[in-house]
Design a protein around this motif. Structure first.
Motif, PDB file in Angstrom:
ATOM      1  N   VAL A 263       0.857  -1.197   0.000  1.00 40.75           N
ATOM      2  CA  VAL A 263       0.000   0.000   0.000  1.00 40.75           C
ATOM      3  C   VAL A 263       0.887   1.239   0.000  1.00 40.75           C
ATOM      4  O   VAL A 263       1.769   1.376   0.849  1.00 40.75           O
ATOM      5  CB  VAL A 263      -0.923   0.016   1.232  1.00 40.75           C
ATOM      6  CG1 VAL A 263      -1.777   1.288   1.226  1.00 40.75           C
ATOM      7  CG2 VAL A 263      -1.815  -1.223   1.260  1.00 40.75           C
ATOM      8  N   GLN A 264       0.649   2.126  -0.963  1.00 38.76           N
ATOM      9  CA  GLN A 264       1.422   3.366  -1.097  1.00 38.76           C
ATOM     10  C   GLN A 264       0.497   4.573  -1.007  1.00 38.76           C
ATOM     11  O   GLN A 264      -0.660   4.500  -1.436  1.00 38.76           O
ATOM     12  CB  GLN A 264       2.155   3.424  -2.454  1.00 38.76           C
ATOM     13  CG  GLN A 264       3.326   2.516  -2.612  1.00 38.76           C
ATOM     14  CD  GLN A 264       2.999   1.036  -2.804  1.00 38.76           C
ATOM     15  OE1 GLN A 264       3.793   0.183  -2.529  1.00 38.76           O
ATOM     16  NE2 GLN A 264       1.798   0.697  -3.259  1.00 38.76           N
ATOM     17  N   VAL A 265       1.027   5.683  -0.486  1.00 40.37           N
ATOM     18  CA  VAL A 265       0.273   6.936  -0.385  1.00 40.37           C
ATOM     19  C   VAL A 265       0.998   8.003  -1.193  1.00 40.37           C
ATOM     20  O   VAL A 265       2.226   8.143  -1.094  1.00 40.37           O
ATOM     21  CB  VAL A 265       0.157   7.375   1.094  1.00 40.37           C
ATOM     22  CG1 VAL A 265      -0.298   8.830   1.201  1.00 40.37           C
ATOM     23  CG2 VAL A 265      -0.800   6.460   1.850  1.00 40.37           C
ATOM     24  N   PHE A 266       0.220   8.752  -1.978  1.00 38.93           N
ATOM     25  CA  PHE A 266       0.789   9.812  -2.827  1.00 38.93           C
ATOM     26  C   PHE A 266       0.179  11.149  -2.431  1.00 38.93           C
ATOM     27  O   PHE A 266      -1.038  11.330  -2.566  1.00 38.93           O
ATOM     28  CB  PHE A 266       0.509   9.495  -4.309  1.00 38.93           C
ATOM     29  CG  PHE A 266       1.076   8.169  -4.718  1.00 38.93           C
ATOM     30  CD1 PHE A 266       2.399   8.068  -5.127  1.00 38.93           C
ATOM     31  CD2 PHE A 266       0.311   7.015  -4.634  1.00 38.93           C
ATOM     32  CE1 PHE A 266       2.942   6.830  -5.458  1.00 38.93           C
ATOM     33  CE2 PHE A 266       0.847   5.777  -4.968  1.00 38.93           C
ATOM     34  CZ  PHE A 266       2.171   5.688  -5.379  1.00 38.93           C
ATOM     35  N   ARG A 267       1.023  12.056  -1.911  1.00 40.52           N
ATOM     36  CA  ARG A 267       0.535  13.382  -1.495  1.00 40.52           C
ATOM     37  C   ARG A 267       0.722  14.345  -2.670  1.00 40.52           C
ATOM     38  O   ARG A 267       1.829  14.831  -2.929  1.00 40.52           O
ATOM     39  CB  ARG A 267       1.292  13.842  -0.250  1.00 40.52           C
ATOM     40  CG  ARG A 267       0.968  12.967   0.950  1.00 40.52           C
ATOM     41  CD  ARG A 267       1.755  13.318   2.180  1.00 40.52           C
ATOM     42  NE  ARG A 267       1.364  12.440   3.295  1.00 40.52           N
ATOM     43  CZ  ARG A 267       2.143  12.142   4.332  1.00 40.52           C
ATOM     44  NH1 ARG A 267       3.356  12.664   4.422  1.00 40.52           N
ATOM     45  NH2 ARG A 267       1.707  11.340   5.287  1.00 40.52           N
ATOM     46  N   VAL A 268      -0.381  14.566  -3.360  1.00 44.97           N
ATOM     47  CA  VAL A 268      -0.366  15.205  -4.674  1.00 44.97           C
ATOM     48  C   VAL A 268      -0.542  16.722  -4.549  1.00 44.97           C
ATOM     49  O   VAL A 268      -1.470  17.191  -3.882  1.00 44.97           O
ATOM     50  CB  VAL A 268      -1.502  14.600  -5.532  1.00 44.97           C
ATOM     51  CG1 VAL A 268      -1.568  15.278  -6.886  1.00 44.97           C
ATOM     52  CG2 VAL A 268      -1.318  13.091  -5.685  1.00 44.97           C
ATOM     53  N   ALA A 269       0.348  17.467  -5.204  1.00 45.31           N
ATOM     54  CA  ALA A 269       0.281  18.939  -5.208  1.00 45.31           C
ATOM     55  C   ALA A 269      -0.881  19.415  -6.092  1.00 45.31           C
ATOM     56  O   ALA A 269      -1.699  18.605  -6.548  1.00 45.31           O
ATOM     57  CB  ALA A 269       1.611  19.487  -5.719  1.00 45.31           C
ATOM     58  N   GLY A 270      -0.958  20.719  -6.343  1.00 44.69           N
ATOM     59  CA  GLY A 270      -2.060  21.287  -7.129  1.00 44.69           C
ATOM     60  C   GLY A 270      -2.062  20.749  -8.557  1.00 44.69           C
ATOM     61  O   GLY A 270      -1.111  20.965  -9.312  1.00 44.69           O
TER      62      GLY A 270
END
Ligand SMILES: NC(=O)c1ccc[n+]([C@@H]2O[C@H](COP(=O)([O-])OP(=O)(O)OC[C@H]3O[C@@H](n4cnc5c(N)ncnc54)[C@H](OP(=O)(O)O)[C@@H]3O)[C@@H](O)[C@H]2O)c1
Length: 303
Positions: free
Chosen positions: A160-167
């Motif tokens: 399981v991976q998490v991606f903190r996505v910018a604008g």
């Protein structure tokens, strides 16, 4: 538009919770590379239209009930969740946790989160291993949703991976400064010292593909371009590209902003993205808004 990286792993079956703007562009890329693609939208009408136009399997799912029909996850190898947390924190888990756990083919899950989990860092650089300190309700919900996904498959073979996505910006759907200028909707909010990162929509897809090729259970990644900058910079640049005047800047304190926008502008940080290159080996096709906006103008035939 420049050529985008293609998946470097053998095609499997990818399932998107939420076939919205970002997911649909990646879905097309994976479909064209031989993947079986399925996903969800909230209405029957949109599901029928997408299935007909895109040649992918589309289920109706709004989080309040399980997906109808038998075995929507049969053969699924990869899951991408783009659904934001609202009344239901993680609709996919609320309705299908046990189905996903029972899916023997599943290997990789990616959850699209946001840098709101970091709260305000007063312009400082933030890395993924810093403890989240959300300063808004939406940041708190995101942090909780990340934890829900990260804890859901411990002890299993699923990463399981998490991606903190910018604008997010990119072609179409009114999702870029050029379209907003043309529609008279572009606004410059003037808040001295304010900066944030952006990311071109297809570069998000490239990062997800890079992670699928190099899974790391519990991996968290800031997904952003290489240049945090003021809200004005891309709009002024876009205006120059199409030969129009940029809008007059409106001071933050007197700007008419939604609660969501006000909470966004009340936080300021720069995202460290070294993990994208150092760990995933991901290449951004659009390292700054300049490359991204130029490519949009070229496709529109306006350059
Ligand atoms: N916009 C930004 O700049 C930004 C920045 C960072 C992170 N994000 C987050 O990144 C993700 C992808 O962004 P995006 O702009 O590609 O999103 P998007 O176009 O709004 O797509 C979101 C998808 O989620 C579905 N959805 C929404 N609420 C749902 C619910 N309660 N139950 C089931 N499905 C639901 C939507 O269904 P329909 O297709 O039926 O509408 C849509 O397919 C989102 O979580 C977004 O919040 C956005």
């Amino acid at each position: 538009m420049p050529a985008l990286p293609v998946p470097t792993i053998a095609p499997g079956h990818v399932f998107f919770f939420g076939l919205g703007y970002t997911a649909l562009r990646l879905a097309r890329r994976m479909r064209d590379a031989g993947w079986q693609v399925s996903g969800t939208v909230r209405s029957e009408e949109k599901a029928a239209a997408l299935a007909a136009q895109e040649g992918v399997t589309v289920h109706v799912f709004d989080g309040t009930a399980p997906i109808a029909g038998s075995e929507p996850f049969a053969g699924v190898t990869h899951v991408v969740d783009t659904v934001p947390p609202r009344a239901i924190l993680v609709p996919a888990l609320a309705q299908h946790r046990e189905d996903l756990k029972a899916c023997r083919t599943l290997r990789w899950i990616g959850y699209l989160s946001t840098p709101a989990v970091y709260g305000d860092r007063q312009g400082g650089v933030v890395r993924e291993d810093e403890v989240p300190t959300p300063g808004s309700k939406r940041g708190e919900l995101r942090a909780a949703a990340e934890q829900a996904w990260l804890g859901a498959f411990t002890g299993s073979a699923v990463s399981v991976q998490v991606f903190r996505v910018a604008g997010i910006y990119g072609p179409g759907a009114g999702r870029n400064a050029i379209a907003q200028l043309k529609a008279g909707r572009a606004r410059i909010i003037d808040k001295p010292g304010q900066v944030f990162n952006r990311i071109q929509v297809d570069d998000i897809g490239s990062v997800l593909l890079a992670s699928m090729a190099r899974p790391r259970d519990g991996g968290i990644y800031n997904v952003a371009d290489t240049e945090a900058c003021s809200p004005a910079d891309p709009i002024v640049f876009a205006a120059g590209l199409i030969g129009v005047d940029p809008p007059v800047a409106v001071p933050f304190d007197s700007a008419d902003l939604s609660d969501m926008a006000r909470s966004f502008y009340s936080e300021c940080k720069r995202l460290d993205t070294s993990r994208l290159t150092d760990e995933l080996g991901a290449q951004l096709t659009y390292p700054t808004y300049r490359e991204g906006l130029r490519a949009i103008v070229e496709v529109d035939g306006m350059s």
